[in-house]
Motif scaffolding. Structure first.
Motif, PDB file in Angstrom:
ATOM      1  N   PRO A   1     -26.362  90.819 -83.755  1.00 52.39           N
ATOM      2  CA  PRO A   1     -25.555  89.588 -83.817  1.00 52.39           C
ATOM      3  C   PRO A   1     -25.404  88.935 -82.442  1.00 52.39           C
ATOM      4  O   PRO A   1     -25.309  89.629 -81.424  1.00 52.39           O
ATOM      5  CB  PRO A   1     -24.195  90.074 -84.348  1.00 52.39           C
ATOM      6  N   ALA A   2     -25.360  87.603 -82.435  1.00 56.25           N
ATOM      7  CA  ALA A   2     -25.328  86.846 -81.177  1.00 56.25           C
ATOM      8  C   ALA A   2     -24.127  87.194 -80.309  1.00 56.25           C
ATOM      9  O   ALA A   2     -24.212  87.192 -79.079  1.00 56.25           O
ATOM     10  CB  ALA A   2     -25.348  85.356 -81.477  1.00 56.25           C
ATOM     11  N   ASN A   3     -22.986  87.517 -80.948  1.00 54.47           N
ATOM     12  CA  ASN A   3     -21.761  87.780 -80.173  1.00 54.47           C
ATOM     13  C   ASN A   3     -21.578  89.264 -79.858  1.00 54.47           C
ATOM     14  O   ASN A   3     -20.551  89.672 -79.330  1.00 54.47           O
ATOM     15  CB  ASN A   3     -20.536  87.269 -80.939  1.00 54.47           C
ATOM     16  N   SER A   4     -22.552  90.096 -80.172  1.00 58.48           N
ATOM     17  CA  SER A   4     -22.412  91.544 -79.995  1.00 58.48           C
ATOM     18  C   SER A   4     -22.553  91.950 -78.536  1.00 58.48           C
ATOM     19  O   SER A   4     -23.353  91.383 -77.777  1.00 58.48           O
ATOM     20  CB  SER A   4     -23.474  92.278 -80.818  1.00 58.48           C
ATOM     21  N   LEU A   5     -21.759  92.968 -78.149  1.00 57.48           N
ATOM     22  CA  LEU A   5     -21.881  93.534 -76.802  1.00 57.48           C
ATOM     23  C   LEU A   5     -23.283  94.075 -76.541  1.00 57.48           C
ATOM     24  O   LEU A   5     -23.724  94.170 -75.399  1.00 57.48           O
ATOM     25  CB  LEU A   5     -20.877  94.685 -76.639  1.00 57.48           C
ATOM     26  N   LEU A   6     -23.992  94.421 -77.620  1.00 56.40           N
ATOM     27  CA  LEU A   6     -25.331  94.988 -77.455  1.00 56.40           C
ATOM     28  C   LEU A   6     -26.297  93.981 -76.833  1.00 56.40           C
ATOM     29  O   LEU A   6     -27.302  94.366 -76.234  1.00 56.40           O
ATOM     30  CB  LEU A   6     -25.886  95.462 -78.807  1.00 56.40           C
ATOM     31  N   ARG A   7     -25.988  92.703 -76.965  1.00 56.41           N
ATOM     32  CA  ARG A   7     -26.853  91.667 -76.390  1.00 56.41           C
ATOM     33  C   ARG A   7     -26.959  91.810 -74.871  1.00 56.41           C
ATOM     34  O   ARG A   7     -27.947  91.401 -74.277  1.00 56.41           O
ATOM     35  CB  ARG A   7     -26.303  90.282 -76.723  1.00 56.41           C
ATOM     36  N   SER A   8     -25.915  92.375 -74.251  1.00 60.13           N
ATOM     37  CA  SER A   8     -25.926  92.525 -72.794  1.00 60.13           C
ATOM     38  C   SER A   8     -26.398  93.915 -72.362  1.00 60.13           C
ATOM     39  O   SER A   8     -26.423  94.229 -71.178  1.00 60.13           O
ATOM     40  CB  SER A   8     -24.523  92.269 -72.229  1.00 60.13           C
ATOM     41  N   ASN A   9     -26.787  94.741 -73.333  1.00 60.94           N
ATOM     42  CA  ASN A   9     -27.220  96.102 -73.032  1.00 60.94           C
ATOM     43  C   ASN A   9     -28.730  96.112 -72.781  1.00 60.94           C
ATOM     44  O   ASN A   9     -29.508  95.775 -73.674  1.00 60.94           O
ATOM     45  CB  ASN A   9     -26.863  97.016 -74.215  1.00 60.94           C
ATOM     46  N   PRO A  10     -29.153  96.518 -71.577  1.00 68.64           N
ATOM     47  CA  PRO A  10     -30.581  96.477 -71.243  1.00 68.64           C
ATOM     48  C   PRO A  10     -31.468  97.271 -72.199  1.00 68.64           C
ATOM     49  O   PRO A  10     -32.641  96.948 -72.369  1.00 68.64           O
ATOM     50  CB  PRO A  10     -30.635  97.079 -69.834  1.00 68.64           C
ATOM     51  N   ARG A  11     -30.908  98.288 -72.829  1.00 66.51           N
ATOM     52  CA  ARG A  11     -31.731  99.122 -73.715  1.00 66.51           C
ATOM     53  C   ARG A  11     -32.084  98.417 -75.028  1.00 66.51           C
ATOM     54  O   ARG A  11     -32.956  98.871 -75.753  1.00 66.51           O
ATOM     55  CB  ARG A  11     -31.005 100.439 -74.002  1.00 66.51           C
ATOM     56  N   PHE A  12     -31.364  97.325 -75.301  1.00 67.59           N
ATOM     57  CA  PHE A  12     -31.617  96.565 -76.521  1.00 67.59           C
ATOM     58  C   PHE A  12     -32.336  95.249 -76.226  1.00 67.59           C
ATOM     59  O   PHE A  12     -32.368  94.356 -77.057  1.00 67.59           O
ATOM     60  CB  PHE A  12     -30.288  96.270 -77.239  1.00 67.59           C
ATOM     61  N   GLN A  13     -32.915  95.141 -75.029  1.00 67.48           N
ATOM     62  CA  GLN A  13     -33.528  93.878 -74.623  1.00 67.48           C
ATOM     63  C   GLN A  13     -35.026  94.015 -74.379  1.00 67.48           C
ATOM     64  O   GLN A  13     -35.488  94.986 -73.783  1.00 67.48           O
ATOM     65  CB  GLN A  13     -32.872  93.363 -73.330  1.00 67.48           C
ATOM     66  N   GLY A  14     -35.759  93.012 -74.872  1.00 67.89           N
ATOM     67  CA  GLY A  14     -37.175  92.830 -74.540  1.00 67.89           C
ATOM     68  C   GLY A  14     -38.044  94.061 -74.609  1.00 67.89           C
ATOM     69  O   GLY A  14     -38.059  94.805 -75.596  1.00 67.89           O
ATOM     70  N   GLU A  15     -38.771  94.281 -73.524  1.00 68.99           N
ATOM     71  CA  GLU A  15     -39.735  95.375 -73.466  1.00 68.99           C
ATOM     72  C   GLU A  15     -39.050  96.740 -73.573  1.00 68.99           C
ATOM     73  O   GLU A  15     -39.592  97.678 -74.170  1.00 68.99           O
ATOM     74  CB  GLU A  15     -40.512  95.274 -72.135  1.00 68.99           C
ATOM     75  N   ASN A  16     -37.850  96.849 -72.978  1.00 66.13           N
ATOM     76  CA  ASN A  16     -37.104  98.106 -73.089  1.00 66.13           C
ATOM     77  C   ASN A  16     -36.892  98.473 -74.562  1.00 66.13           C
ATOM     78  O   ASN A  16     -37.090  99.618 -74.971  1.00 66.13           O
ATOM     79  CB  ASN A  16     -35.722  97.983 -72.431  1.00 66.13           C
ATOM     80  N   PHE A  17     -36.459  97.485 -75.328  1.00 65.98           N
ATOM     81  CA  PHE A  17     -36.158  97.721 -76.741  1.00 65.98           C
ATOM     82  C   PHE A  17     -37.418  98.143 -77.497  1.00 65.98           C
ATOM     83  O   PHE A  17     -37.373  99.056 -78.331  1.00 65.98           O
ATOM     84  CB  PHE A  17     -35.540  96.466 -77.353  1.00 65.98           C
ATOM     85  N   GLU A  18     -38.524  97.502 -77.196  1.00 62.74           N
ATOM     86  CA  GLU A  18     -39.783  97.859 -77.873  1.00 62.74           C
ATOM     87  C   GLU A  18     -40.163  99.310 -77.573  1.00 62.74           C
ATOM     88  O   GLU A  18     -40.598 100.054 -78.450  1.00 62.74           O
ATOM     89  CB  GLU A  18     -40.910  96.907 -77.454  1.00 62.74           C
ATOM     90  N   LYS A  19     -39.966  99.734 -76.326  1.00 60.04           N
ATOM     91  CA  LYS A  19     -40.260 101.130 -75.955  1.00 60.04           C
ATOM     92  C   LYS A  19     -39.301 102.086 -76.655  1.00 60.04           C
ATOM     93  O   LYS A  19     -39.703 103.159 -77.140  1.00 60.04           O
ATOM     94  CB  LYS A  19     -40.146 101.307 -74.436  1.00 60.04           C
ATOM     95  N   ASN A  20     -38.036 101.708 -76.708  1.00 59.45           N
ATOM     96  CA  ASN A  20     -37.031 102.584 -77.328  1.00 59.45           C
ATOM     97  C   ASN A  20     -37.215 102.696 -78.834  1.00 59.45           C
ATOM     98  O   ASN A  20     -36.852 103.716 -79.439  1.00 59.45           O
ATOM     99  CB  ASN A  20     -35.623 102.094 -76.978  1.00 59.45           C
ATOM    100  N   LYS A  21     -37.779 101.689 -79.447  1.00 57.75           N
ATOM    101  CA  LYS A  21     -38.055 101.753 -80.894  1.00 57.75           C
ATOM    102  C   LYS A  21     -39.023 102.898 -81.221  1.00 57.75           C
ATOM    103  O   LYS A  21     -38.951 103.498 -82.285  1.00 57.75           O
ATOM    104  CB  LYS A  21     -38.643 100.426 -81.386  1.00 57.75           C
ATOM    105  N   ILE A  22     -39.907 103.190 -80.274  1.00 59.04           N
ATOM    106  CA  ILE A  22     -40.865 104.306 -80.478  1.00 59.04           C
ATOM    107  C   ILE A  22     -40.099 105.621 -80.570  1.00 59.04           C
ATOM    108  O   ILE A  22     -40.385 106.482 -81.406  1.00 59.04           O
ATOM    109  CB  ILE A  22     -41.909 104.339 -79.330  1.00 59.04           C
ATOM    110  N   ILE A  23     -39.088 105.761 -79.709  1.00 57.73           N
ATOM    111  CA  ILE A  23     -38.234 106.963 -79.744  1.00 57.73           C
ATOM    112  C   ILE A  23     -37.526 107.052 -81.095  1.00 57.73           C
ATOM    113  O   ILE A  23     -37.455 108.119 -81.706  1.00 57.73           O
ATOM    114  CB  ILE A  23     -37.197 106.918 -78.589  1.00 57.73           C
ATOM    115  N   TYR A  24     -37.016 105.921 -81.558  1.00 49.39           N
ATOM    116  CA  TYR A  24     -36.304 105.914 -82.844  1.00 49.39           C
ATOM    117  C   TYR A  24     -37.233 106.348 -83.975  1.00 49.39           C
ATOM    118  O   TYR A  24     -36.837 107.149 -84.843  1.00 49.39           O
ATOM    119  CB  TYR A  24     -35.725 104.526 -83.142  1.00 49.39           C
ATOM    120  N   THR A  25     -38.455 105.864 -83.975  1.00 47.65           N
ATOM    121  CA  THR A  25     -39.412 106.223 -85.028  1.00 47.65           C
ATOM    122  C   THR A  25     -39.659 107.727 -85.043  1.00 47.65           C
ATOM    123  O   THR A  25     -39.710 108.363 -86.103  1.00 47.65           O
ATOM    124  CB  THR A  25     -40.745 105.468 -84.814  1.00 47.65           C
ATOM    125  N   LYS A  26     -39.762 108.316 -83.854  1.00 48.03           N
ATOM    126  CA  LYS A  26     -39.965 109.775 -83.770  1.00 48.03           C
ATOM    127  C   LYS A  26     -38.741 110.523 -84.305  1.00 48.03           C
ATOM    128  O   LYS A  26     -38.865 111.557 -84.969  1.00 48.03           O
ATOM    129  CB  LYS A  26     -40.234 110.183 -82.316  1.00 48.03           C
TER     130      LYS A  26
END
Length: 343
Positions: A227-252
């Motif tokens: 969501p646009a107003n979520s604190l997660l928007r400011s969390n680097p782990r949920f942004q851009g390339e970081n998020f794409e890399k972390n999704k791999i961890i989630y899949t595992k």
């Protein structure tokens, strides 16, 4: 399967006993997603209690005081003597455009406590945390006032949150610290090196917040837009390339969870629950189904080998992005006790 009996654990050596699984109330007033209605928030807290959760965590800063008011209304419908209520002071209210102000003066400690007691409408707070440490005020002064509040019966036990080892030792020398609240999950494990051993040396309980990686291991952010107003928007782990890399961890994690016959969230939470008899995580949710799933994570019987395998799936050096607290500290917290991230 029968009803799960949630075990009781002791936090600290001063007599506080809580449910092994607590409930973080912050999300009920909308910090991560949309807030729920007051009726829904109260019903979730009551439902958690009916399932054996007795340890509820709030703060004066959540929802600009609204969270404490909501928790207070829920407590009116529950047996107070069976509840362990935790709240916090130290982050001064404001619009935060000029930075987040941390206050720890004795006067602020007392006025905050009195205000929280009034808002929640209770005679005492079971566990009162300093939410963030004010480095402009000696911790001994802050603790001295907290000690007086214990002696007056306004609070029963003292806690710290996001404090450094030196601060923990100095604070504990003034009055025993009962619990330390820190971020601890499969992808945030910095406290294991120094903080956890120190807590065990001093007899301080550990209350992990964000045990599901701020919801990451719940999968919602992976499958839906944040969501646009979520604190997660400011969390680097949920942004851009970081998020794409972390999704791999989630899949595992999902694949490993399938092997255990559970969800990734349950496996991640079970891992935190297994970190010791002095550990009581406080995941939050706005949905009864998620709450039931969190409780069901207590059913998982994990061996030492299982725990190691889970760690192997989430290697610390592969988690992309700084944790949120480090990002905040690097530009806006004033007098916070955790050092800024190394660049």
């Amino acid at each position: 399967m029968g009803e799960i009996q949630i075990p009781r654990v002791k936090l600290g050596n001063q007599g506080l006993e809580v449910s092994k699984l607590g409930f973080g109330c912050m999300g009920l007033t909308g910090e991560y997603n949309h807030p729920v209605s007051e009726d829904v928030g109260i019903s979730i807290i009551k439902y958690a209690f009916s399932k054996g959760i007795t340890f509820f965590d709030t703060s004066d800063v959540y929802g600009a005081n609204a969270n404490e008011i909501l928790v207070g209304k829920a407590l009116k419908e529950l047996p107070r003597e069976k509840i362990q209520l935790a709240t916090k002071f130290g982050v001064a209210p404001g619009d935060y455009t000029a930075g987040i102000i941390v206050k720890g003066t004795p006067e602020y400690v007392r006025s905050s406590c009195v205000a929280s007691l009034k808002r929640i409408d209770v005679e005492y707070i079971d566990l009162y945390y300093q939410h963030r440490v004010d480095r402009s005020v000696p911790i001994e002064e802050t603790m001295g006032e907290l000690k007086k509040l214990v002696e007056e019966g306004k609070i029963k036990y003292i806690g710290l949150s996001e404090a450094s080892p030196d601060t923990i030792r100095r604070a504990h020398a003034v009055h025993p610290i009962t619990a330390l609240q820190m971020e601890w999950s499969l992808w945030t494990r910095e406290i294991e090196e120094e903080i956890v051993p120190l807590c065990r040396e001093l007899g301080i309980g550990i209350v992990p917040y964000s045990p599901l990686g701020r919801g990451f291991f719940g999968g919602k952010a992976v499958s839906e837009n944040v969501p646009a107003n979520s604190l997660l928007r400011s969390n680097p782990r949920f942004q851009g390339e970081n998020f794409e890399k972390n999704k791999i961890i989630y899949t595992k994690m999902e694949m490993l969870a399938e092997k255990h016959g559970c969800t990734a969230a349950q496996l991640a939470l079970a891992w935190v629950l297994r970190q010791g008899d002095d550990v009581a995580p406080i995941p939050g949710t706005t949905k009864i189904k998620n709450l039931d799933d969190n409780i069901s994570s207590l059913r998982l019987k994990l061996t030492k080998e299982d725990l190691e395998e889970i760690c192997d799936v989430v290697p610390q050096n592969e988690v992309a992005g700084a944790r949120a607290i480090e990002t905040l500290l690097s530009f806006s917290w004033r007098f916070a006790d955790t050092p800024p991230p190394r660049v």
